[in-house]
Scaffold this active site. Structure first.
Site, PDB file in Angstrom:
ATOM      1  CD  GLU A   1      -2.928  -1.199   0.428  1.00 11.54           C
ATOM      2  OE1 GLU A   1      -3.211  -0.145  -0.181  1.00 11.54           O
ATOM      3  OE2 GLU A   1      -3.531  -2.273   0.236  1.00 11.54           O
TER       4      GLU A   1
ATOM      5  CB  CYS B   1      -2.509   6.555   2.140  1.00 14.33           C
ATOM      6  SG  CYS B   1      -3.727   5.574   3.017  1.00 14.33           S
TER       7      CYS B   1
END
Ligand code: NAP
Length: 514
Positions: free
Chosen positions: A257, A296
């Site tokens: 990720e 994020c």
């Protein structure tokens, strides 16, 4: 000297033999605790988790493991106040932002406890229906999913010390796979404290949950073929992990990720007086300011029809100008700090890079702080930039500034807007705003191949939608391309990463026993 936090590995608490790396309060500058992993016997710790923890977890059924998750939720809930204190001190977050991490993590764990219960008293899962392999139906193939007999190593980012642990640990433990977490050093305290509370409550079998705080040195070297590694962080570190022999030679399964230049798009049919326009403005403000933009999934690029560029700039600026920034202990403060001076420098550098290609629509870098010393604290106000020529603004489509920063850009028509969104090269999430269901649906499907999630905000769900940047356990988290190519959550889909698929070819009599 501040306290040196212990590591929990090999079923015991162990202190590193080095002096330790200090963790600081990003608002006051004080040293809080230290972490160190020097001299730990990693090989013995990984073997203990793999052999003791893995075997004990696999001896339980999904329903029994789900019950352990539910017990873990209770322990975490009982200690919430301590977690909020640590988050204020070590992450510099206001209460609402600490909640995203702490309560978000606990909620995710609770969701997997419920989902796991629905899997019942099984030790492995059937994958699809049996398929006949020839003319005679007697000999068939049935796919099964069995827990991998290794450990799950998590290497996490600094921005979610709680959620980052539990969103990964919940599906791993439910799958029957022991967890070793290495939190990012800057905010390792909260992760360590949560693991400590759960270990002390003796809910999970020995070896199921370990924590190593401090340097990552040597961790990847321990990985063996049936282990998995799940990484969240920067693209640079992701590249190091991908090229490690554990991955390239031993086929250790890896999930990445990474960073992402996420977008928000107002579709053309809704004007500046529309509810959709208002919803976009509100969401951009929220995404820029929650956790000081250190998410994020945060909106980095905002696309509006060119006729509405000026009005959108004004509306977002008006809201940003009311955001108070500073010490999260002061009730008047809406937005706290970045996590460290290093991050503050990185945000300032990134802003300078973007400013060279964009105009400033709202200046936050010079904003006065509440109860915080600009020479010491890591606080910075939100900055909205604007790039009128979206096609040539390469830097804006390429650079993730991990702080309260977004860039507004105009587009000509929907095709142009979606092409600009795709300049992000694969993102975690894009959000669409409008009231035309058909246009929204078509645009969502257009973006689905390059986004792990497309969040559609129409006026009918104004009060219901879960937020552009909020990661819900029921929905997929991750994104293709630059976002790392990973997949997490998405309900029970998350369990696949921790299982091995195998095809059992046998007579229907044998398959009937599975
Ligand atoms: P980072 O510097 O890459 O660090 C991430 C983790 O990797 C930390 O635990 C770090 O440990 C560890 N690490 C550093 N070097 C390593 C190495 N050579 N081998 C193994 N591990 C190593 O990233 P960050 O600055 O903490 O996080 C910010 C980034 O994460 C942003 O770009 C953000 O977009 C991304 N992020 C993505 C998601 C997502 O779900 N997609 C979520 C959150 C954040 P130390 O801290 O000890 O150096």
């Amino acid at each position: 000297m501040t306290e040196l936090l212990s590591n929990y590995l090999g079923g015991q608490w162990q202190t590193g033999s080095g002096a330790g790396t200090p963790l600081s309060d990003p608002v006051l500058g004080d040293e809080l605790v230290r972490v160190d992993a020097t001299g730990l016997d990693l090989a013995a710790g990984f073997a203990f988790a793999r052999e003791q923890g893995g075997a004990a977890l696999r001896a339980l059924t999904y329903r029994q493991r789900a019950a352990l998750l539910a017990e873990t939720v209770k322990v975490l809930q009982a200690n919430r106040d301590a977690y909020y204190e640590i988050a204020t001190a070590n992450s510099g977050t206001v209460k609402n932002d600490s909640a995203v991490d702490i309560d978000g993590g606990i909620f995710t764990l609770g969701t997997y406890a419920k989902l796991g219960d629905s899997l019942g008293d099984r030790h492995y899962l059937l994958d699809g229906e049996a398929a006949r392999l020839g003319k005679d139906p007697l000999f068939q193939s049935q796919h099964v999913l069995v827990p991998t007999r290794g450990v799950a190593l998590f290497i996490n980012a600094f921005n979610f010390p709680s959620w980052g642990l539990w969103e990964k640990a919940a599906p791993a433990l439910l799958a029957g796979v022991p967890v070793i977490v290495k939190p990012a050093t800057a905010t390792a305290w909260l992760t360590q404290r949560m693991v400590r509370d759960v270990v002390e409550a003796r809910i999970l079998p020995a070896g199921s949950l370990s924590v190593v705080c401090g340097s990552s040195a040597g961790l990847l070297d321990q990985l063996q073929p049936f282990d998995v590694v799940s990484f969240t962080g920067s693209a640079e570190t992701a590249a190091v992990i991908r090229s490690h022999p554990a991955v390239t030679q031993r086929s250790v399964r890896v999930n990445i990720e990474a960073d992402s230049i996420n977008s928000a798009v107002l579709l053309p049919a809704d004007g500046p007086d529309s509810a959709a326009f208002e919803l976009l403005v509100k969401e951009v403000l929220r995404e820029m300011t929650v956790k000081s933009g250190q998410k994020c999934t945060a909106i980095r690029r905002v696309f509006v029809p060119e006729a509405m560029y000026g009005q959108a700039a004004e509306a977002i600026e008006a809201r940003l100008s009311k955001v108070t920034v500073g010490n999260p202990r002061n009730d008047a403060v809406r937005m706290g700090a970045l996590v460290s001076r290093a991050q503050l420098r990185a945000v300032r550098d990134g802003l300078a890079e973007l400013r060279a290609h964009a105009q400033v629509l709202h200046e936050g870098a010079q904003q006065a702080l509440v109860d915080a010393d600009p020479a010491v604290s890591c606080c910075i106000g939100p900055t909205l930039l604007g790039a009128r020529d979206a096609d040539s603004a390469n830097v804006v489509h390429d650079t993730e500034v991990f702080g309260p920063v977004a860039t507004l850009m105009p587009y000509r028509d929907t095709t142009h807007a979606l092409a600009l969104v795709r300049r992000g090269q694969g993102s975690l999430v894009a959000s669409l705003y409008g009231s035309d269901a058909g246009a929204l649906g078509a645009a969502a499907v257009e973006l689905a191949d390059s986004h792990g999630r497309v969040h559609v905000i129409s006026p009918d769900v104004a009060q219901l939608h879960t937020g552009h940047g909020n990661v819900m356990p029921q929905s997929l988290h991750g994104g293709p391309g630059r976002a790392g190519g990973g997949e997490e959550l998405g309900g029970l889909r998350a369990l696949h990463f921790y299982h091995r698929r195998s095809a059992i070819q046998a007579s229907t009599g044998v398959l009937a026993t599975l």
